[in-house]
Design an enzyme around this catalytic site. Structure first.
Site, mmCIF file in Angstrom:
data_model
loop_
_atom_site.group_PDB
_atom_site.id
_atom_site.type_symbol
_atom_site.label_atom_id
_atom_site.label_comp_id
_atom_site.label_asym_id
_atom_site.label_seq_id
_atom_site.Cartn_x
_atom_site.Cartn_y
_atom_site.Cartn_z
ATOM 1 N N HIS A 1 32.522 -2.355 35.168
ATOM 2 C CA HIS A 1 33.325 -2.997 36.255
ATOM 3 C C HIS A 1 34.424 -1.714 36.787
ATOM 4 O O HIS A 1 35.295 -1.924 37.617
ATOM 5 C CB HIS A 1 34.051 -4.199 36.175
ATOM 6 C CG HIS A 1 34.445 -4.916 37.290
ATOM 7 N ND1 HIS A 1 33.677 -5.398 38.316
ATOM 8 C CD2 HIS A 1 35.746 -5.263 37.951
ATOM 9 C CE1 HIS A 1 34.315 -5.822 39.417
ATOM 10 N NE2 HIS A 1 35.603 -5.731 39.236
ATOM 11 N N ASP B 1 28.429 -4.631 33.969
ATOM 12 C CA ASP B 1 29.671 -5.340 34.419
ATOM 13 C C ASP B 1 29.747 -6.583 33.700
ATOM 14 O O ASP B 1 29.217 -7.565 33.980
ATOM 15 C CB ASP B 1 29.681 -5.237 35.921
ATOM 16 C CG ASP B 1 30.932 -5.826 36.711
ATOM 17 O OD1 ASP B 1 31.658 -6.357 36.062
ATOM 18 O OD2 ASP B 1 31.038 -5.159 37.863
ATOM 19 N N SER C 1 35.079 -4.913 44.325
ATOM 20 C CA SER C 1 35.337 -6.457 43.585
ATOM 21 C C SER C 1 35.869 -7.229 44.616
ATOM 22 O O SER C 1 35.116 -7.480 45.685
ATOM 23 C CB SER C 1 35.915 -6.253 42.501
ATOM 24 O OG SER C 1 35.942 -7.307 41.679
#
Ligand SMILES: N[C@@H](CCC(=O)N[C@@H](CS)C(=O)NCC(=O)O)C(=O)O
Length: 282
Positions: A259, A226, A148
């Site tokens: 995620h 996600d 991320s």
């Protein structure tokens, strides 16, 4: 450097340290995994792992399931924190999760009051590896990965420093921070409103500028479910940039994954083996 904890794991050692980080003007904690092969007579290469928003050195080490494979491959892993820390370090006034403490975005801030401490780009690129190479049985060979915000950091560090890392991988990276809410908030505060300054921290912009001899092997894995995919991560922009410049980027969209570290732990072995191949370990 002060040791904070030590655990034996898969025949190797997981150790946390605190140290005075000059580039960040504060005390920092990091974790290192040393595989069983590492000794003064046998130095091992290092994977630098950059975590995402809200994380410390602990999330990856505890949740990713990376250490068994790293022990097998003979690869050290270094996990730094995600921002400068401490009471003297300014934080977001609203205490939000996506800016300030836990959200350094791996940039060197130029704006007050952030610039005095938020120098994570220099910390990760220069200060931390120098410290690691001084104190541990590691070679200078490095690879980098992250998740991320940390995926963004890994890509930016690799793309801006050809030759520093043998390979780069990322899980659900923020691919085009100049045009997503997380990135716009962080970059405008840390770097100011002039968007030309943001370009040096945007993987999708950096990727189109590189010459062929500056390319390194790159792998990006993204979960199809996600929750941040469309609005924040924008992998299609990175894939288009890579295609336009013949950049050797492997992009894998994995249906159904979100995620979280459940996703990371499902594909970390593939990423470690990818790096091991480019380090000549396997
Ligand atoms: N909903 C999350 C948003 C932040 C988030 O998803 N952080 C990711 C990185 S962008 C993470 O790794 N969180 C810590 C963890 O899962 O251990 C929160 O408020 O904590």
């Amino acid at each position: 450097m002060t040791q904070v904890s030590e655990n034996k794991v898969f025949g190797g050692r997981h150790v946390q340290y605190r140290h005075q980080a000059n580039s960040l003007a504060c005390d920092m904690r990091f974790a290192i995994f040393l595989p069983p092969q590492a000794s003064e007579n046998h130095k091992v290469p290092v994977l630098y792992w950059l975590s995402g928003l809200t994380c410390t050195d602990e999330n990856f080490m505890q949740k990713a399931g990376a250490l068994r494979i790293a022990a097998e491959l003979g690869m050290a892993i270094v996990a730094p924190d995600t921002s400068p820390r401490g009471e003297a370090v300014p934080d977001d006034a609203d205490n939000s999760y996506d800016f300030g403490h836990g959200a350094g975005f791996y940039v060197d801030a130029t704006e007050e009051p952030w610039s005095a401490h938020y120098q994570m780009y220099t910390y990760i690129r220069d200060e931390l590896p120098t410290l690691i190479e001084q104190h541990f049985p590691v070679t200078g060979e490095k690879v980098i990965s992250g998740h991320s915000m940390g995926g963004h950091g890994a890509l930016v560090l690799a793309l801006r420093n050809p030759g520093l890392y043998r390979s780069v991988t990322a899980f659900s990276p923020i691919c085009n921070p100049s045009t997503c809410p997380w990135g716009e908030k962080a970059l405008s505060n840390y770097l100011g409103e002039d968007k030309t300054a943001w370009q040096q921290y945007d993987a999708s912009i950096l990727m189109v500028k590189l010459e062929q001899d500056q390319h390194i092997p790159a792998l990006v894995t993204q979960g199809g479910d996600d929750e941040f995919l469309e609005q924040q991560l924008k992998p299609d922009t990175l894939v288009a940039a890579a295609k336009g410049n013949d950049y050797p980027l492997s992009y894998e969209l994995q249906p159904g994954y979100d995620h979280s570290y459940y996703f990371i732990s499902s594909f970390i072995e593939q990423h470690l083996r990818f790096h091991a191949r480019h380090l000549g370990l396997a």
